[in-house]
Write an enzyme that holds these catalytic residues in place. Structure first.
Site, PDB file in Angstrom:
ATOM      1  CB  CYS A   1      -0.933   0.006   1.209  1.00 37.41           C
ATOM      2  SG  CYS A   1      -1.940   1.506   1.360  1.00 37.41           S
TER       3      CYS A   1
ATOM      4  CB  CYS B   1      -0.485   2.519   4.045  1.00 38.82           C
ATOM      5  SG  CYS B   1      -2.163   2.171   3.568  1.00 38.82           S
ATOM      6  CG  ASP B   2       3.065   0.566   4.256  1.00 40.16           C
ATOM      7  OD1 ASP B   2       2.463   0.964   5.268  1.00 40.16           O
ATOM      8  OD2 ASP B   2       2.914  -0.557   3.768  1.00 40.16           O
TER       9      ASP B   2
END
Ligand SMILES: Cc1cc2nc3c(=O)[nH]c(=O)nc-3n(C[C@H](O)[C@H](O)[C@H](O)COP(=O)(O)OP(=O)(O)OC[C@H]3O[C@@H](n4cnc5c(N)ncnc54)[C@H](O)[C@@H]3O)c2cc1C
Lengths: 328, 216
Positions: free
Chosen positions: A155, A158-159
């Protein structure tokens, strides 16, 4: 600093949830574009419909920007989903969120279907639309699993922030890979995008990517292995043109190589094709009476938000016709 | 308002009107060496102004070390939610709960206000059996759409059992700590510094890992 208010789950004041005691006309499994539009159309037809979803919003939430949904030139995946969810909430469709469906059971020869949750709860319905979407495909190379969560990510929004100022790799050549590379190029030192053949992404995205000077593309290149010690340190690749192997050092690998349908739980019940997609006919009907499927989880070609949404509408209308033919 | 536009403020007001009792938000900052303390204070002040049931208590991690110890606050900025009698409920946000974390902040506030969500009997029974201390750390980034769900679950577990304590940790604010815990995917959940998993997994998975700490 901004806030991303999630309207779906927090207005606990008048939250509508599903009722175990009644028999639904239709239960929709999944809260992505396909599931939400199924519920919208079904409710407008007057059906008693409810949604069960692990996470309302589906994959679109992982998309930083959507630029190909008719009517919206550009907006974040989250904004688009908020519009979808608000629309469905206007119609007061009950939604059970954060619960996972384990299976669907048939009841002898009757037209009743039981939707069974992981937590043991059972809901009764005359029909089901499966709209469980898909999940990221894994590379399937040595080291991937071992370093998952230790450099290997699925992701980018997200990361990505965890790799600020570092060098990262994106694996893949489709739209989501190129989008991830664009997002990451803005925050990391360098992005290497690796794909085993040529780019399949839309030209407009490839042009956007070309504007970054910290992005390197390695096409015709196959990832053979993820290497590291405690953390991943790089990948071993094969250049297919020169038949040479090399090691590319990197702290992170973002895997964006397509998607696998969330269909395992239905494998014993429904016909799946060789890609594990649920086989449906032109009306979204599966191999079992009263069970329909829509969106990414099915064998329809091309997986896109607008396709999934349209597919959901189709299923709701087909279900409506089906319900007129059975004895309730 | 600096952070919340009129529309969002109105929505928050509506959501917080679902609170039962008052909640105190204890915000721990420190004078030096805290890049985000001031912004966090401004953000929380604004957030709190939308509901008469929310109260801010400004504390300093060094000067108010008694309170910091009582609430197990180890870093700043840190936000502790206290119930109407100002009892510590063992839940914290380390770093600012903006971005997607606004959602975990909201749900935990509503819970602490006494408007609690009922869990299934089976889950409840498993939670009640936990009788040795459990610490849950949930590492998040503010752009992560799945992370708030994991924080929400960790906090819920702590609220249901006095042996459990749960912290959100914003990975960019506490970069060194996330390095120490090898965080490279979020949400990353670490239990008693020993067991860990990645992703907003179902409560069952949280409990599977927690139960590993209860043997022996
Ligand atoms: C990074 C990324 C970028 C993308 N960019 C674009 C783009 O720009 N434009 C575009 O058109 N498309 C884009 N796509 C594709 C698009 O997101 C998908 O085609 C679309 O979301 C599919 O919708 P769906 O409703 O079929 O499934 P999903 O969106 O996958 O939703 C599935 C739903 O089912 C739920 N679910 C799954 N299993 C269960 C279960 N067992 N029990 C209960 N609930 C369950 C999930 O929680 C979710 O709510 C992108 C995808 C990704 C990942």
């Amino acid at each position: 600093m901004d806030v991303n208010l999630n309207l779906s789950s927090n207005t606990s004041k008048e939250k509508l949830t599903l009722d175990k005691e009644i028999i639904y006309d239709l239960i929709v499994i999944g809260g992505g574009p396909a599931g939400l539009n199924t519920a919208l159309y079904a409710k407008r037809k007057g059906l008693n419909v409810g949604i069960i979803a692990r996470d309302l919003g589906g994959q679109v939430l992982d998309t930083s920007s959507v630029e190909n949904y008719l009517g919206f030139v550009s907006l974040s995946g989250e904004e688009l989903m908020k519009k979808f969810i608000n629309h469905v909430n206007e119609l007061k469709v009950p939604i059970l969120e954060y619960e996972e469906v384990e299976t669907i059971r048939l009841k002898d020869s009757s037209s009743l279907r039981e939707v069974v949750l992981k937590n043991g709860l059972v809901f009764n319905t005359y029909s089901v639309v499966i709209a469980t979407g898909s999940k990221p495909r894994r590379l399937g190379v040595p080291g991937e699993k071992e370093y998952s969560g230790k450099g290997v990510c699925y992701c980018a929004i997200c990361d990505g922030p965890l790799f600020a100022g570092e060098e990262v790799i994106v694996a893949g050549g489709g739209n989501s890979a190129v989008e991830a590379a664009i997002d990451l190029a803005k925050i990391t030192k360098k992005v290497t995008i690796i794909h085993r053949s040529q780019f399949r992404a839309d030209q407009i995205l490839i042009d956007q990517l070309a504007k970054f000077d910290n992005v390197e593309s390695k096409l015709q290149t196959q990832i053979l292995e993820v290497q590291g010690d405690k953390f991943m340190t790089g990948v071993k690749v094969l250049n297919k043109n020169s038949s040479t192997e090399e090691i590319i050092e990197s702290a992170g690998l973002f895997v964006e190589i397509g998607y696998l349908p969330n269909s395992e739980i239905f494998a014993d019940l429904l016909e799946l094709n060789e890609r594990n997609e649920i086989v449906v006919d032109g009306h979204g009907k599966t191999s079992v009476e009263g069970i329909y499927a829509a969106g990414d989880v099915t064998d329809i070609p091309y997986k896109q938000i607008i396709m999934s949404a349209g597919d959901g509408a189709k299923c709701a209308l087909a279900v409506n016709e089906y319900l007129n033919t059975i004895n309730k | 308002m600096k952070y919340l536009n009129e529309e969002v403020a109105k929505q928050l007001e509506e959501i917080f009107s679902g609170m039962k009792d008052d909640v105190t938000v204890a915000l721990f900052t420190k004078e030096d060496d805290c890049e985000s303390c001031e912004d966090t204070n401004d953000f929380i002040s604004e957030l709190i102004s939308v509901s008469p049931k929310l109260h801010l208590e400004n504390l300093d991690i060094d000067k108010d070390s008694d309170k910091a110890n009582e609430f197990e606050v180890l870093m700043a900025p840190s936000i502790v939610l206290l119930d109407k009698d100002k009892n510590y409920k063992r839940i914290k946000f380390n770093g600012v709960p903006s971005g997607h974390e606004i959602n975990s902040f909201i749900s935990s506030v509503i819970e602490v206000s006494g408007n609690s969500q009922k869990l299934s009997d089976e889950i409840q029974a498993r939670i009640e059996k936990i009788n040795k201390p459990v610490n849950i750390k949930v590492f998040v980034t503010l752009a992560c759409p799945h992370c708030a769900g994991a924080v929400q679950k960790a906090h819920k577990l702590a609220l249901e059992n006095p042996n459990i304590q749960a912290d959100m940790i914003e990975a960019q604010t506490f970069f060194d700590m996330s390095e120490e815990y090898n965080v490279s995917s979020v949400p990353k959940i670490v239990i008693n510094d020993e067991f860990e998993f990645v992703g907003n997994q179902p409560l069952e998975v949280f409990l599977d890992e927690i139960e590993k700490t209860q043997v022996a």
